[in-house]
Write an enzyme that holds these catalytic residues in place. Structure first.
Site, short mmCIF file in Angstrom:
data_model
loop_
_atom_site.label_atom_id
_atom_site.label_comp_id
_atom_site.label_asym_id
_atom_site.label_seq_id
_atom_site.Cartn_x
_atom_site.Cartn_y
_atom_site.Cartn_z
CG HIS A 6 -1.70 -1.16 1.49
ND1 HIS A 6 -2.91 -1.36 0.86
CD2 HIS A 6 -1.51 -2.25 2.28
CE1 HIS A 6 -3.43 -2.51 1.26
NE2 HIS A 6 -2.60 -3.07 2.12
C1 BDR Z 1 -2.17 0.68 5.78
O1 BDR Z 1 -2.25 0.13 7.10
C2 BDR Z 1 -0.99 -0.40 7.49
O2 BDR Z 1 -1.13 -1.73 7.93
C3 BDR Z 1 -0.09 -0.34 6.30
O3 BDR Z 1 1.24 -0.04 6.67
C4 BDR Z 1 -0.68 0.74 5.43
O4 BDR Z 1 -0.17 2.01 5.76
C5 BDR Z 1 -3.01 -0.15 4.83
O5 BDR Z 1 -4.36 -0.12 5.21
#
Ligand code: BDR
Ligand code: CA
Length: 313
Positions: free
Chosen positions: A240
């Site tokens: 992400h």
């Molecule tokens: C986001 O939540 C975290 O677990 C990840 O690092 C990312 O920033 C994804 O939903």
């Protein structure tokens, strides 16, 4: 053009992948890493950021920021996604370097005053540091170039609740402040980040291109991939956090939709990011809401190639 950024982060496995991408990119100058609780408690987040800097041989300031949501009790963290250590339980030796003594919010304000109009704040964790920086310096929106976040889910379902993505859900009140501020805000949420699955051959390629940094990502993403592969026939994970950085260096890979945006803070819809594309509503309440740009499409193949080419530099 080189983009001066401050990277606000909660490392975190996809954070690590994004941080290395930023360090490797010739088009990005990272002025510092500001840390926040989220995937892990803030003390671990800060230590992990120092460890990633040391591994990448980057001598830049790292600060510790907010450890709690703006409103409500301490978070539950996401060790089930990122491991007990935030790096997928790989037993990597922690850096002994010192933190910059300033809070993350103070560092953001100091840097913005020092480089007026030049810095893009890239936030890939919950938004408490940015909200606090806005309180410390109400003119922050005029002092920074813009803000790019990984967070939210505009036209797709959430990953913590049916309507909310983790970073926004973790600190919805802070996100509400950040979304309402008068700055150029670009949102890279699950609309795009969940559309690009990365398979183990990608992690192999990352390691081939960059044994040290790509090798770290490959190793730590095994635990992360276990989480994302539950209930599927194939093995995948989702990086992400690198997306707002990819946009900075290669905006033409993305399709953006401009709209009025709101963050919900009521218990049932906590952290929901609702977006009304421009021209789709006459509701005065919605017309009052600030306008942001939301990433709604990304070119998968070129994005993958950008990551690999940048790690190879
Ligand atoms: C986001 O939540 C975290 O677990 C990840 O690092 C990312 O920033 C994804 O939903
Ligand atoms: Ca993150």
């Amino acid at each position: 053009m080189t983009h001066k950024i401050i990277l606000d982060t909660d490392p975190g496995i996809d954070d690590a992948m994004a941080i290395f991408f930023a360090f490797q990119s010739p088009d990005i100058e990272v002025l510092g890493l500001t840390t926040v609780y989220g995937n892990v408690p803030v003390t671990m987040s800060a230590r992990n950021a120092l460890t990633l800097c040391e591994l990448a041989e980057q001598d830049i300031p790292v600060t510790q920021g907010v450890g709690m949501p703006w409103v409500g009790p301490e978070s539950g963290y996401a060790h089930f996604v990122h491991g007990d250590d935030g790096f997928g339980n790989i037993d990597f030796p922690a850096s002994q370097r010192d933190l910059d003594p300033r809070s993350s919010a103070q560092f953001i304000v100091d840097m913005a005053r020092q480089h007026p109009g030049e810095i893009t704040l890239v936030a890939i964790g919950p938004l408490g540091n940015l909200a606090l920086a806005l309180r410390l310096e109400p003119n922050l929106p005029q002092l920074v170039k813009g803000v790019a976040i990984m967070g939210g889910a505009a036209f797709v379902k959430g990953n913590v609740t049916p309507v909310a993505e983790a970073n926004i859900w973790n600190d919805a009140h802070a996100a509400e402040i950040v979304f309402a501020a008068d700055w150029d805000l670009k949102m890279f949420g699950l609309d795009v980040t969940n559309s690009v699955p990365f398979t183990p051959d990608f992690m192999d390629d990352l390691e081939l291109r960059n044994q040290k940094l790509g090798g770290f990502v490959k190793k730590s993403s095994e635990f992360y991939t276990d989480f994302y592969s539950q209930g599927r026939d194939d093995r995948v994970c989702f990086f992400h956090d690198a997306m707002p950085l990819a946009y900075l260096v290669n905006p033409e890979l993305f399709e953006m939709t401009r709209g009025h945006a709101r963050v919900s803070t009521d218990p049932l819809n906590r952290g929901q990011t609702s977006v009304a594309p421009i021209g789709t509503t006459m509701s005065p309440l919605w017309l009052e809401a600030s306008q942001i740009d939301v990433a709604t499409k990304v070119d998968h193949e070129r994005l993958r190639q950008l990551y690999l080419d940048t790690y190879a530099l």
